[in-house]
Design an enzyme around this catalytic site. Structure first.
Site, mmCIF file in Angstrom:
data_model
loop_
_atom_site.group_PDB
_atom_site.id
_atom_site.type_symbol
_atom_site.label_atom_id
_atom_site.label_comp_id
_atom_site.label_asym_id
_atom_site.label_seq_id
_atom_site.Cartn_x
_atom_site.Cartn_y
_atom_site.Cartn_z
ATOM 1 N N THR A 103 0.815 -1.230 0.000
ATOM 2 C CA THR A 103 0.000 0.000 0.000
ATOM 3 C C THR A 103 0.839 1.265 0.000
ATOM 4 O O THR A 103 0.489 2.254 -0.641
ATOM 5 C CB THR A 103 -0.902 0.020 1.262
ATOM 6 N N THR A 126 2.443 -10.195 14.555
ATOM 7 C CA THR A 126 1.286 -10.706 13.813
ATOM 8 C C THR A 126 0.473 -9.495 13.382
ATOM 9 O O THR A 126 0.342 -8.542 14.152
ATOM 10 C CB THR A 126 0.409 -11.579 14.743
HETATM 11 N N1 ASP Z 1 -2.633 -5.601 0.353
HETATM 12 C C1 ASP Z 1 -1.548 -4.770 0.787
HETATM 13 C C2 ASP Z 1 -0.289 -5.619 0.841
HETATM 14 O O1 ASP Z 1 -0.092 -6.345 1.768
HETATM 15 C C3 ASP Z 1 -1.852 -4.176 2.115
HETATM 16 C C4 ASP Z 1 -0.757 -3.289 2.685
HETATM 17 O O2 ASP Z 1 0.231 -2.970 2.065
HETATM 18 O O3 ASP Z 1 -0.932 -2.821 3.807
HETATM 19 O O4 ASP Z 1 0.501 -5.571 -0.074
#
Ligand code: ASP
Length: 345
Positions: free
Chosen positions: A16, A168
């Site tokens: 993200t 976690t």
């Molecule tokens: N779906 C994303 C990932 O794990 C979520 C994030 O980056 O927080 O790549």
């Protein structure tokens, strides 16, 4: 303590933190990392020398696979001597898995590898990405007597640096997405950066770095649930090439006492499959033999995962399986803390 003059490699794997919304579908997807740096001009204010590396195709961490673990480890190994610290930008969804496996892949680490990411993309007005990234770099750059203060694989998120293999992901909504219930945080970002020195890993500088890049993914994670049926259980144990099972048990390591259940486990162990007892509770430890419902597991040679997380148990197994250790040796090694991933008692 100086927060000055470290040479830091910033590696972007995806997640993200560097994503934008697709105009067509509205879904988030990874974008060019150079733009990420444009979005954080504050990085230029840091006193560290930062160089960036991007993976060919940045990915959502849900797509990460063992080849990616090897690629990340190989990339850090290739530049290990040239930098003081490594900050790995990674999606939060599987960040604890990657932090865990990397902690086993890097033996005798004397420099920090800090994973971070964010819940909101860097371009979002309310983003948590800037703080996470900037403080990760500052913590990675901390030195005392010319040596890195953090010398292990850490995970930084929302004002806390954790030991990576103790974490976690607990929350999809809060900025504080991670927890490390069984181990205290390594550092906290408040008005000052506060390092919890007693929690840091002790290092032996006389030993050379070893990077273990061979991993074996033939592992099954099996979460116990009251309605588990014999056919399902037996079917899962019949998985071809299965070498190890992380059995997520109830409470302090308890599970069924049905004959079919115990027989399947016993036969699996006799056939050479390693079975690890890990509690599905987020805090506390397995105590095999405390209740009748774990006594049989103890007697048949199920491995005690103590207070290890499932993410870390997987990483430890992927690292240990290629070593082809004898059953009893693997049990002893697994039950020993190798990288601070479990408490010693
Ligand atoms: N779906 C994303 C990932 O794990 C979520 C994030 O980056 O927080 O790549």
């Amino acid at each position: 303590m100086k927060v000055k003059g470290s040479k830091i490699a910033l590696l972007y794997t995806g997640g993200t933190i560097g994503m934008i919304k697709s105009e067509k579908t509205g879904a988030l997807r990874a974008f060019n990392f150079d733009l990420l740096l444009q979005k954080i001009p504050e990085l230029k204010l840091l006193e560290h020398e930062i160089e960036t590396f991007t993976f060919d195709t940045p990915i959502d961490s849900s797509n990460i696979d063992i080849l990616d673990y090897t690629r990340i480890a190989a990339q850090i190994e290739a530049i290990y001597d040239d930098y003081d610290a490594f900050v790995l930008l990674h999606g939060s969804d599987t960040m604890s898995y990657t932090a865990s496996v990397l902690s086993f892949m890097f033996e005798n680490l004397t420099k920090p590898i800090i994973l971070t990411g964010s819940q909101l993309p860097i371009g979002d007005l309310r983003t948590d990405a800037k703080e996470n990234l900037i403080t990760s770099i500052q913590l990675a750059g901390l030195k005392k007597d010319g040596k890195s203060v953090i010398r292990e694989v850490g995970l930084y998120f929302e004002y806390k640096l954790y030991r990576g293999n103790r974490t976690t992901k607990l929350n999809t909504d809060h900025f504080q997405a991670f927890s490390s219930i069984n181990y205290p945080y390594l550092a906290e970002s408040a008005v000052h950066l506060k390092v919890n020195f007693s929690a840091l890993k002790k290092i032996n500088y006389s030993q050379d770095l070893i990077v273990h890049k061979q991993l074996d993914p033939n592992i099954l994670v099996l979460k116990m649930y009251p309605a588990l049926q014999q056919t399902t259980f037996e079917h899962m144990f019949a998985t071809p090439n299965l070498k190890a099972v992380v059995l997520e048990t109830f409470g302090s390591g308890n599970s069924k006492t049905d004959e079919w259940y115990l027989k399947t486990l016993e036969q699996a162990i006799e056939s050479g499959i390693h079975v690890i007892n890990v509690t599905q509770c987020k805090g506390g430890s397995v105590e095999m033999g405390k209740y009748e419902t774990s006594q049989a597991l103890l007697e048949m040679g199920v491995i005690n995962g103590k207070d290890i997380t499932t993410e870390s148990a997987l990483g430890k197994l992927m690292y240990l399986l290629p070593k082809n250790l004898q059953k009893e040796v693997l049990k002893t090694v697994f039950e020993t803390s190798l990288r601070g991933e479990m408490s010693s008692n």
